[in-house]
Write a protein that holds these residues in place. Structure first.
Motif, mmCIF file in Angstrom:
data_model
loop_
_atom_site.group_PDB
_atom_site.id
_atom_site.type_symbol
_atom_site.label_atom_id
_atom_site.label_comp_id
_atom_site.label_asym_id
_atom_site.label_seq_id
_atom_site.Cartn_x
_atom_site.Cartn_y
_atom_site.Cartn_z
ATOM 1 N N LEU A 1 -38.868 -0.024 28.778
ATOM 2 C CA LEU A 1 -37.766 0.857 29.180
ATOM 3 C C LEU A 1 -36.714 0.120 29.997
ATOM 4 O O LEU A 1 -35.559 0.547 30.042
ATOM 5 C CB LEU A 1 -38.317 2.042 29.961
ATOM 6 N N VAL A 2 -37.077 -0.969 30.659
ATOM 7 C CA VAL A 2 -36.085 -1.756 31.397
ATOM 8 C C VAL A 2 -35.060 -2.319 30.416
ATOM 9 O O VAL A 2 -33.839 -2.205 30.617
ATOM 10 C CB VAL A 2 -36.756 -2.901 32.178
ATOM 11 N N TYR A 3 -35.561 -2.895 29.332
ATOM 12 C CA TYR A 3 -34.681 -3.469 28.305
ATOM 13 C C TYR A 3 -33.886 -2.390 27.597
ATOM 14 O O TYR A 3 -32.661 -2.480 27.470
ATOM 15 C CB TYR A 3 -35.521 -4.253 27.306
ATOM 16 N N ARG A 4 -34.590 -1.352 27.132
ATOM 17 C CA ARG A 4 -33.924 -0.295 26.362
ATOM 18 C C ARG A 4 -32.857 0.420 27.182
ATOM 19 O O ARG A 4 -31.709 0.573 26.736
ATOM 20 C CB ARG A 4 -34.945 0.714 25.865
ATOM 21 N N CYS A 5 -33.216 0.866 28.389
ATOM 22 C CA CYS A 5 -32.255 1.614 29.195
ATOM 23 C C CYS A 5 -31.149 0.709 29.720
ATOM 24 O O CYS A 5 -30.018 1.162 29.943
ATOM 25 C CB CYS A 5 -32.966 2.335 30.334
ATOM 26 N N GLY A 6 -31.463 -0.568 29.898
ATOM 27 C CA GLY A 6 -30.433 -1.519 30.298
ATOM 28 C C GLY A 6 -29.354 -1.663 29.234
ATOM 29 O O GLY A 6 -28.158 -1.764 29.550
ATOM 30 N N ASP B 1 -38.333 -2.503 11.559
ATOM 31 C CA ASP B 1 -38.068 -1.474 12.563
ATOM 32 C C ASP B 1 -36.793 -1.815 13.334
ATOM 33 O O ASP B 1 -36.152 -2.842 13.085
ATOM 34 C CB ASP B 1 -39.274 -1.363 13.505
ATOM 35 N N SER B 2 -36.435 -0.991 14.300
ATOM 36 C CA SER B 2 -35.203 -1.186 15.061
ATOM 37 C C SER B 2 -35.261 -2.476 15.879
ATOM 38 O O SER B 2 -36.339 -2.915 16.302
ATOM 39 C CB SER B 2 -34.978 -0.006 16.004
ATOM 40 N N PRO B 3 -34.111 -3.105 16.133
ATOM 41 C CA PRO B 3 -34.081 -4.315 16.963
ATOM 42 C C PRO B 3 -34.660 -4.098 18.358
ATOM 43 O O PRO B 3 -35.275 -5.012 18.919
ATOM 44 C CB PRO B 3 -32.584 -4.655 17.026
ATOM 45 N N ILE B 4 -34.481 -2.906 18.936
ATOM 46 C CA ILE B 4 -35.024 -2.642 20.265
ATOM 47 C C ILE B 4 -36.546 -2.712 20.241
ATOM 48 O O ILE B 4 -37.173 -3.317 21.114
ATOM 49 C CB ILE B 4 -34.553 -1.262 20.783
ATOM 50 N N VAL C 1 -25.892 0.197 23.209
ATOM 51 C CA VAL C 1 -26.456 1.166 22.267
ATOM 52 C C VAL C 1 -26.141 2.564 22.784
ATOM 53 O O VAL C 1 -25.782 2.741 23.950
ATOM 54 C CB VAL C 1 -27.990 0.994 22.103
ATOM 55 N N GLU C 2 -26.293 3.548 21.925
ATOM 56 C CA GLU C 2 -26.005 4.930 22.295
ATOM 57 C C GLU C 2 -26.973 5.425 23.364
ATOM 58 O O GLU C 2 -28.157 5.103 23.346
ATOM 59 C CB GLU C 2 -26.101 5.816 21.045
ATOM 60 N N SER C 3 -26.485 6.199 24.291
ATOM 61 C CA SER C 3 -27.330 6.713 25.370
ATOM 62 C C SER C 3 -28.333 7.726 24.830
ATOM 63 O O SER C 3 -28.098 8.379 23.813
ATOM 64 C CB SER C 3 -26.476 7.357 26.460
ATOM 65 N N SER C 4 -29.460 7.839 25.521
ATOM 66 C CA SER C 4 -30.529 8.745 25.102
ATOM 67 C C SER C 4 -30.931 9.631 26.273
ATOM 68 O O SER C 4 -30.751 9.274 27.445
ATOM 69 C CB SER C 4 -31.752 7.957 24.617
#
Length: 276
Positions: A164-169, A223-226, A176-179
């Motif tokens: 989540l550090v990487y994704r939310c960063g 799958d997705s890059p994230i 990327v689009e916010s979630s």
């Protein structure tokens, strides 16, 4: 007319919260409670009254109004690749909308413990072996449950979020689009650059030790890059675990739902269950 309607519901076995009066195969939606936690599950029972059980968990949805649909879809997906007709499937409609990511582990735990401790009496059956399986966020939940309770085996397809550090960063930097997941975390913890530990504590990378049962991971290589960014790190951490039961990784062509689309993955899925 009302009496006729109720009779039809009972015969079809679809009246919510009620066990069909006849044994045999049925599918019902049932509200269960364990340790004061209530949630809905969808139960697909075979003819056998002594079934092994596969508890399945769906992926992320945008609203809790969608979780029953997601639970039904996930049940059908796993049932579609399962080669056993004598296995009961319990699909867990766990909440997401008003919780911080990861807090629904409490509902996931309640569902598992209900199957283990209450299902026999409430459904009039004798539960045999218990397996867990999850897709995406459902894979996250079953992996975490495997650090808490022993079962006969666990299967996770494309589990995550891994980091989540990487994704939310990425979201904070507008890459990327916010979630909803990251927005809620930011409202409580602030930015990842300020409070990265809080984000990491909820990431699946923080749950790579202490697996109590054998676990099989599937990951689509398209799958997705994230997801794929953190997958090698997750795989290495689990592989290096010194206090885990056996972990197996199967990487296959395909995207986020590769387990349900790949013939070799379906074979491996069934071999894992049938060999335990």
């Amino acid at each position: 007319m009302r009496i006729l309607y109720l009779v039809i519901l009972v015969l079809l076995g679809c009246e919510k919260n009620n066990q069909p009066e006849t044994n045999g195969a049925y599918r019902i939606t049932k509200n269960i409670t364990y340790n004061a936690i209530s949630l809905d599950v969808i139960i697909d029972k075979p003819v056998s009254d002594n079934p092994d059980v596969l508890i399945v968990f769906h992926g992320t949805v945008q609203s809790d109004s969608e979780i029953i649909t997601a639970a039904n879809t996930t049940l059908n997906k796993f049932k579609g690749i399962l080669d056993r007709e004598n296995m009961m499937i319990v699909s867990v409609a766990y909440p997401q909308e008003n919780l911080l990511f990861g807090d629904n582990i409490a509902q996931a735990e309640a569902a598992l413990l209900w199957v283990k401790n209450n299902a026999n009496q409430e459904l009039g059956i004798t539960v045999g072996k218990v397996f867990l399986a999850g897709h995406s966020q459902g894979g996250y939940l079953v992996t975490r449950l495997n650090t808490m309770y022993e079962t006969n085996g666990v299967i996770a397809n494309a589990p995550g979020p891994l980091n989540l550090v990487y994704r939310c960063g990425l979201e904070e930097n507008e890459q990327v689009e916010s979630s909803a997941v990251c927005i809620k975390l930011q409202n409580v913890y602030g930015l990842t650059t300020v409070n990265s530990e809080a984000y990491f504590e909820r990431s699946l990378l923080n749950f790579t030790n202490g697996f109590k049962s054998d676990i099989l991971f599937f990951q689509g290589l398209n799958d997705s890059p994230i997801q794929l960014h953190s997958w090698p790190i997750f795989k290495e951490d689990v592989t290096n675990c010194t206090n885990c039961q056996n972990s197996q990784f199967i990487e296959i062509p395909g995207g986020h739902a590769a387990l349900f689309e790949n013939a070799s993955a379906k074979t491996a899925f069934n071999h894992f269950i049938n060999s335990r």
